[in-house]
Write a protein that holds these residues in place. Structure first.
Motif, PDB file in Angstrom:
ATOM      1  N   SER B  43      -4.322  -2.128   0.241  1.00  0.00           N
ATOM      2  CA  SER B  43      -5.738  -2.103  -0.105  1.00  0.00           C
ATOM      3  C   SER B  43      -6.437  -1.035   0.729  1.00  0.00           C
ATOM      4  O   SER B  43      -6.331  -1.049   1.958  1.00  0.00           O
ATOM      5  CB  SER B  43      -6.350  -3.477   0.158  1.00  0.00           C
ATOM      6  N   GLY B  44      -7.101  -0.085   0.066  1.00  0.00           N
ATOM      7  CA  GLY B  44      -7.768   1.005   0.788  1.00  0.00           C
ATOM      8  C   GLY B  44      -6.762   1.885   1.502  1.00  0.00           C
ATOM      9  O   GLY B  44      -6.798   2.030   2.723  1.00  0.00           O
ATOM     10  N   ASP B  63      -3.242   0.283  -5.306  1.00  0.00           N
ATOM     11  CA  ASP B  63      -4.340  -0.052  -4.408  1.00  0.00           C
ATOM     12  C   ASP B  63      -5.145  -1.193  -5.032  1.00  0.00           C
ATOM     13  O   ASP B  63      -5.688  -1.042  -6.121  1.00  0.00           O
ATOM     14  CB  ASP B  63      -5.225   1.195  -4.229  1.00  0.00           C
ATOM     15  N   ASN B  64      -5.183  -2.336  -4.342  1.00  0.00           N
ATOM     16  CA  ASN B  64      -5.919  -3.487  -4.883  1.00  0.00           C
ATOM     17  C   ASN B  64      -6.278  -4.404  -3.721  1.00  0.00           C
ATOM     18  O   ASN B  64      -5.488  -4.576  -2.799  1.00  0.00           O
ATOM     19  CB  ASN B  64      -5.032  -4.241  -5.885  1.00  0.00           C
ATOM     20  N   GLU B  65      -7.460  -4.994  -3.803  1.00  0.00           N
ATOM     21  CA  GLU B  65      -7.896  -5.912  -2.732  1.00  0.00           C
ATOM     22  C   GLU B  65      -6.934  -7.073  -2.540  1.00  0.00           C
ATOM     23  O   GLU B  65      -6.857  -7.663  -1.461  1.00  0.00           O
ATOM     24  CB  GLU B  65      -9.287  -6.471  -3.064  1.00  0.00           C
ATOM     25  N   ALA B  68      -4.854  -6.782   0.562  1.00  0.00           N
ATOM     26  CA  ALA B  68      -5.459  -6.611   1.879  1.00  0.00           C
ATOM     27  C   ALA B  68      -4.587  -7.278   2.940  1.00  0.00           C
ATOM     28  O   ALA B  68      -4.543  -6.858   4.089  1.00  0.00           O
ATOM     29  CB  ALA B  68      -6.862  -7.211   1.892  1.00  0.00           C
ATOM     30  N   ASN B  69      -3.889  -8.329   2.546  1.00  0.00           N
ATOM     31  CA  ASN B  69      -2.899  -8.966   3.428  1.00  0.00           C
ATOM     32  C   ASN B  69      -1.562  -8.991   2.705  1.00  0.00           C
ATOM     33  O   ASN B  69      -1.512  -9.104   1.485  1.00  0.00           O
ATOM     34  CB  ASN B  69      -3.342 -10.384   3.765  1.00  0.00           C
ATOM     35  N   SER B 175      -2.282   1.904  -9.858  1.00  0.00           N
ATOM     36  CA  SER B 175      -2.954   0.617  -9.657  1.00  0.00           C
ATOM     37  C   SER B 175      -3.194  -0.127 -10.970  1.00  0.00           C
ATOM     38  O   SER B 175      -3.102  -1.350 -11.027  1.00  0.00           O
ATOM     39  CB  SER B 175      -4.289   0.823  -8.938  1.00  0.00           C
TER      40      SER B 175
END
Lengths: 263, 321
Positions: B43-44, B63-65, B68-69, B175
């Motif tokens: 993510s980012g 890329d995807n939220e 994030a983990n 994505s």
């Protein structure tokens, strides 16, 4: 909670010097001491603790030759309720996928909420649990070092990740978890404990009982085949210090002084 | 014959893991003219992908939220959607690769080769890989048919990193092809390792003990030696599993990464997970009663002895200086 724990009988690397045999087809098996794979023993202990906490039963299953019955029985002596042995000449030479295929067939004969494996065994592959989960289409987590039962549908688990950090997740049941050593302190099993379970019948399943085709498992079904065994050569090897203990201590002290090992 | 080679990039705090460059070397051992494609899921991750593109001609960015983990369960689904059926995927055999890869091989209907330390040339669609078993005491060649692709976990540190960084590759945003990101395993948090009384990562000299110490009461022998040398006691995993020393004393990938000048490996067999925590090319002395212990292959100096006999002798001699 109905729990299945998959265990493997392996040469005990703490008790044996492992040597490659002359033909390079395997390791020297004369005088080898076998035991239950260390990781699996932690998995069985964890299963017993969960059962004692929330109720249910623990079944221990092993894929192997007839001698694997002894490790199933040992884990029953720890407190597992049922044992199950998957053995057949056709299973010999199974790769990780073959072993997972057999375990899947055994899982489908029962009604399990939770399936545990050791994180890895003697071949260092760490593969069967993840493959089994994918075949069953249930969630998976590896290297689990803590389990908390939230309710009959969910667990809170921790995975051991790099640097000793712990990754916490919630996972839905049914699921497969591979268990890391250190998650608990496995109980000691004495001769008396083994005697208590000595006469319990352990069901044995072969190809027909499991409903698997013989060419999907064993040597015939293995997509990954071992060609040989040999003694590894990593780097140049240590300069071995020889002589009497006094001489070796003397030589080592000179080296340590030169390298800054003695302050 | 072989399909396109892909590498899976793991990273921490936006920095690619060492394996990102090691997998370039691994890919070239499979096919000398290989131009592997890096797959980055996060993510980012624009800056990260840019850095990776220095070493790869092509970088596939997802890329995807949702990433994030780290969550291998979701990442597996994404890879199933974007990889070609005959693709060769290399991943690091680390805690993420172990979580992700075995299940991916089932879903992709490709063979899986775990913890690989070397490759021999591909003949037709047969790939020969080098692995180790029994904690490094035996090596083995394994062969698999890669006509339907293959998933390979590569041991961290087994290949030299490719530092050439001459690719100046392009980043391709994949994505939109990620597909269904639902999961039955939800990340909660990462709990940091406990800090202990001693920071072994800052010590120049470590007296490190393994299974060969045999009993909790014998740890005193190592402590006496460490005191005489002005060193600190560290250990391998079984000592922590037995709860004889704190986790903060453990050297290895699942423990601390240390950079001492001198490392005394006492009764330690030398698994790759242990050696993965030993950096900075220290002078390694191995003391083990098993002459075939893998630790002797990487140590500078070896002594075949029972540490319970040898360490007190060494302590006495140093104290007499």
């Amino acid at each position: 909670m109905e729990i299945l724990v998959c265990v493997k009988r392996v040469p005990d690397t703490a008790e044996n010097e492992i040597e490659v045999n002359k033909d390079g087809t395997g390791i020297e098996t004369d005088d080898l001491v076998y035991s239950v794979n260390e990781w699996d023993n932690y998995a069985v202990e964890e299963a017993i603790q969960i059962r004692d906490d929330v109720g249910g039963s623990v079944t221990v299953v092993s894929v192997g030759d007839e001698e694997s019955e002894e490790v199933v029985r040992r884990e029953m002596a720890m407190g597992a309720d049922n044992g199950l042995l998957l053995t057949d000449d056709a299973f010999e030479g199974s790769d990780g996928k073959g072993t997972a295929t057999l375990l899947k067939a055994a899982v489908e004969k029962g009604n399990y909420d939770l399936i545990l494996t050791g994180a890895q065994a003697d071949d260092g592959a760490a593969q069967v649990g993840g493959m089994l989960a994918a075949m069953l289409d249930v969630p998976y987590a590896s290297l689990v070092n803590t389990i908390e039962v939230l309710d009959d549908k969910k667990l809170k688990i921790g995975r051991e990740i790099e640097g000793g950090n712990q990754e916490m997740s919630e996972i839905e049941l049914p699921c497969v978890l591979s268990i890391q050593t250190g998650i608990n302190e496995p109980r000691y099993v004495g001769i008396r404990g083994i005697r208590k379970v000595a006469s319990i019948e352990i069901p044995v399943y072969g190809t027909g009982d499991l409903g698997v085709s013989a060419d999907s498992v064993g040597e015939a079904g293995a997509g990954v085949k071992r060609l040989d065994y040999y003694v590894p050569e990593l780097g140049e090897g240590a300069e071995m210090l020889e002589g009497s203990t006094e001489e070796i201590v003397g030589k080592l002290m000179e080296l340590l002084k030169a390298k800054g090992g003695i302050k | 014959m072989a399909g396109q080679i892909f590498t899976y990039i793991t990273f921490k705090n936006g920095v690619p893991d060492d394996s990102a460059l090691e997998l370039v070397t691994a890919a070239k051992q499979i096919a000398p003219d290989a131009s592997p494609t890096a797959v980055v899921v996060g993510s980012g991750i624009d800056a990260l992908c840019g850095e990776v593109a220095a070493s790869y001609a092509e970088v596939w960015k997802i890329d995807n939220e949702a990433f994030a983990n780290p969550n291998a369960e979701v990442t597996r689904k994404v890879l199933m959607n974007i990889l070609p059926n005959d693709g060769i995927l290399l991943l690091p055999h680390d805690t993420f690769g172990m979580d992700l890869a075995p299940g991916l091989s089932i879903k992709m209907e490709s063979p899986f080769v775990p913890d690989t330390v070397g490759f021999e040339a591909v003949e037709g669609s047969m790939l020969k890989c080098v692995r180790q078993e029994y904690g490094g005491a035996a090596s083995t060649h394994v062969a698999c048919d890669i006509a339907n692709g293959v998933i390979i976990n590569v041991r961290p540190g087994a290949f030299q990193p490719d530092e050439s960084k001459a690719a100046s590759g392009q980043v391709i945003d994949k994505s939109a092809d990620a597909g269904d990101l639902s999961t039955k395993r939800v990340y909660l948090e990462t709990v940091a390792a406990e800090v202990g009384d001693v920071d072994i990562t800052k010590e120049d000299v470590l007296v490190s003990i393994g299974r060969g110490i045999e009993d909790e009461d014998n740890i005193e022998i190592a402590e006496d030696l460490a005191k005489a040398m002005g060193a600190v006691v560290s250990c391998s995993r079984p000592i922590v599993d037995a709860k004889w020393l704190e986790k903060s004393r453990q050297v290895g990938t699942s423990g601390q990464t240390v950079k001492p000048k001198v490392y005394l490996a006492c009764g330690i067999s030398g698994s790759f997970q242990h050696l993965g925590g030993l950096k900075g090319n220290p002078f390694v002395v191995a003391i083990n009663k098993n002459a075939k212990a893998p630790i002797f292959q990487i140590a500078d100096v070896g002594i075949e002895a029972d540490i319970l006999d040898f360490l007190p002798e060494l302590t006495e001699a140093i104290e007499a200086l």
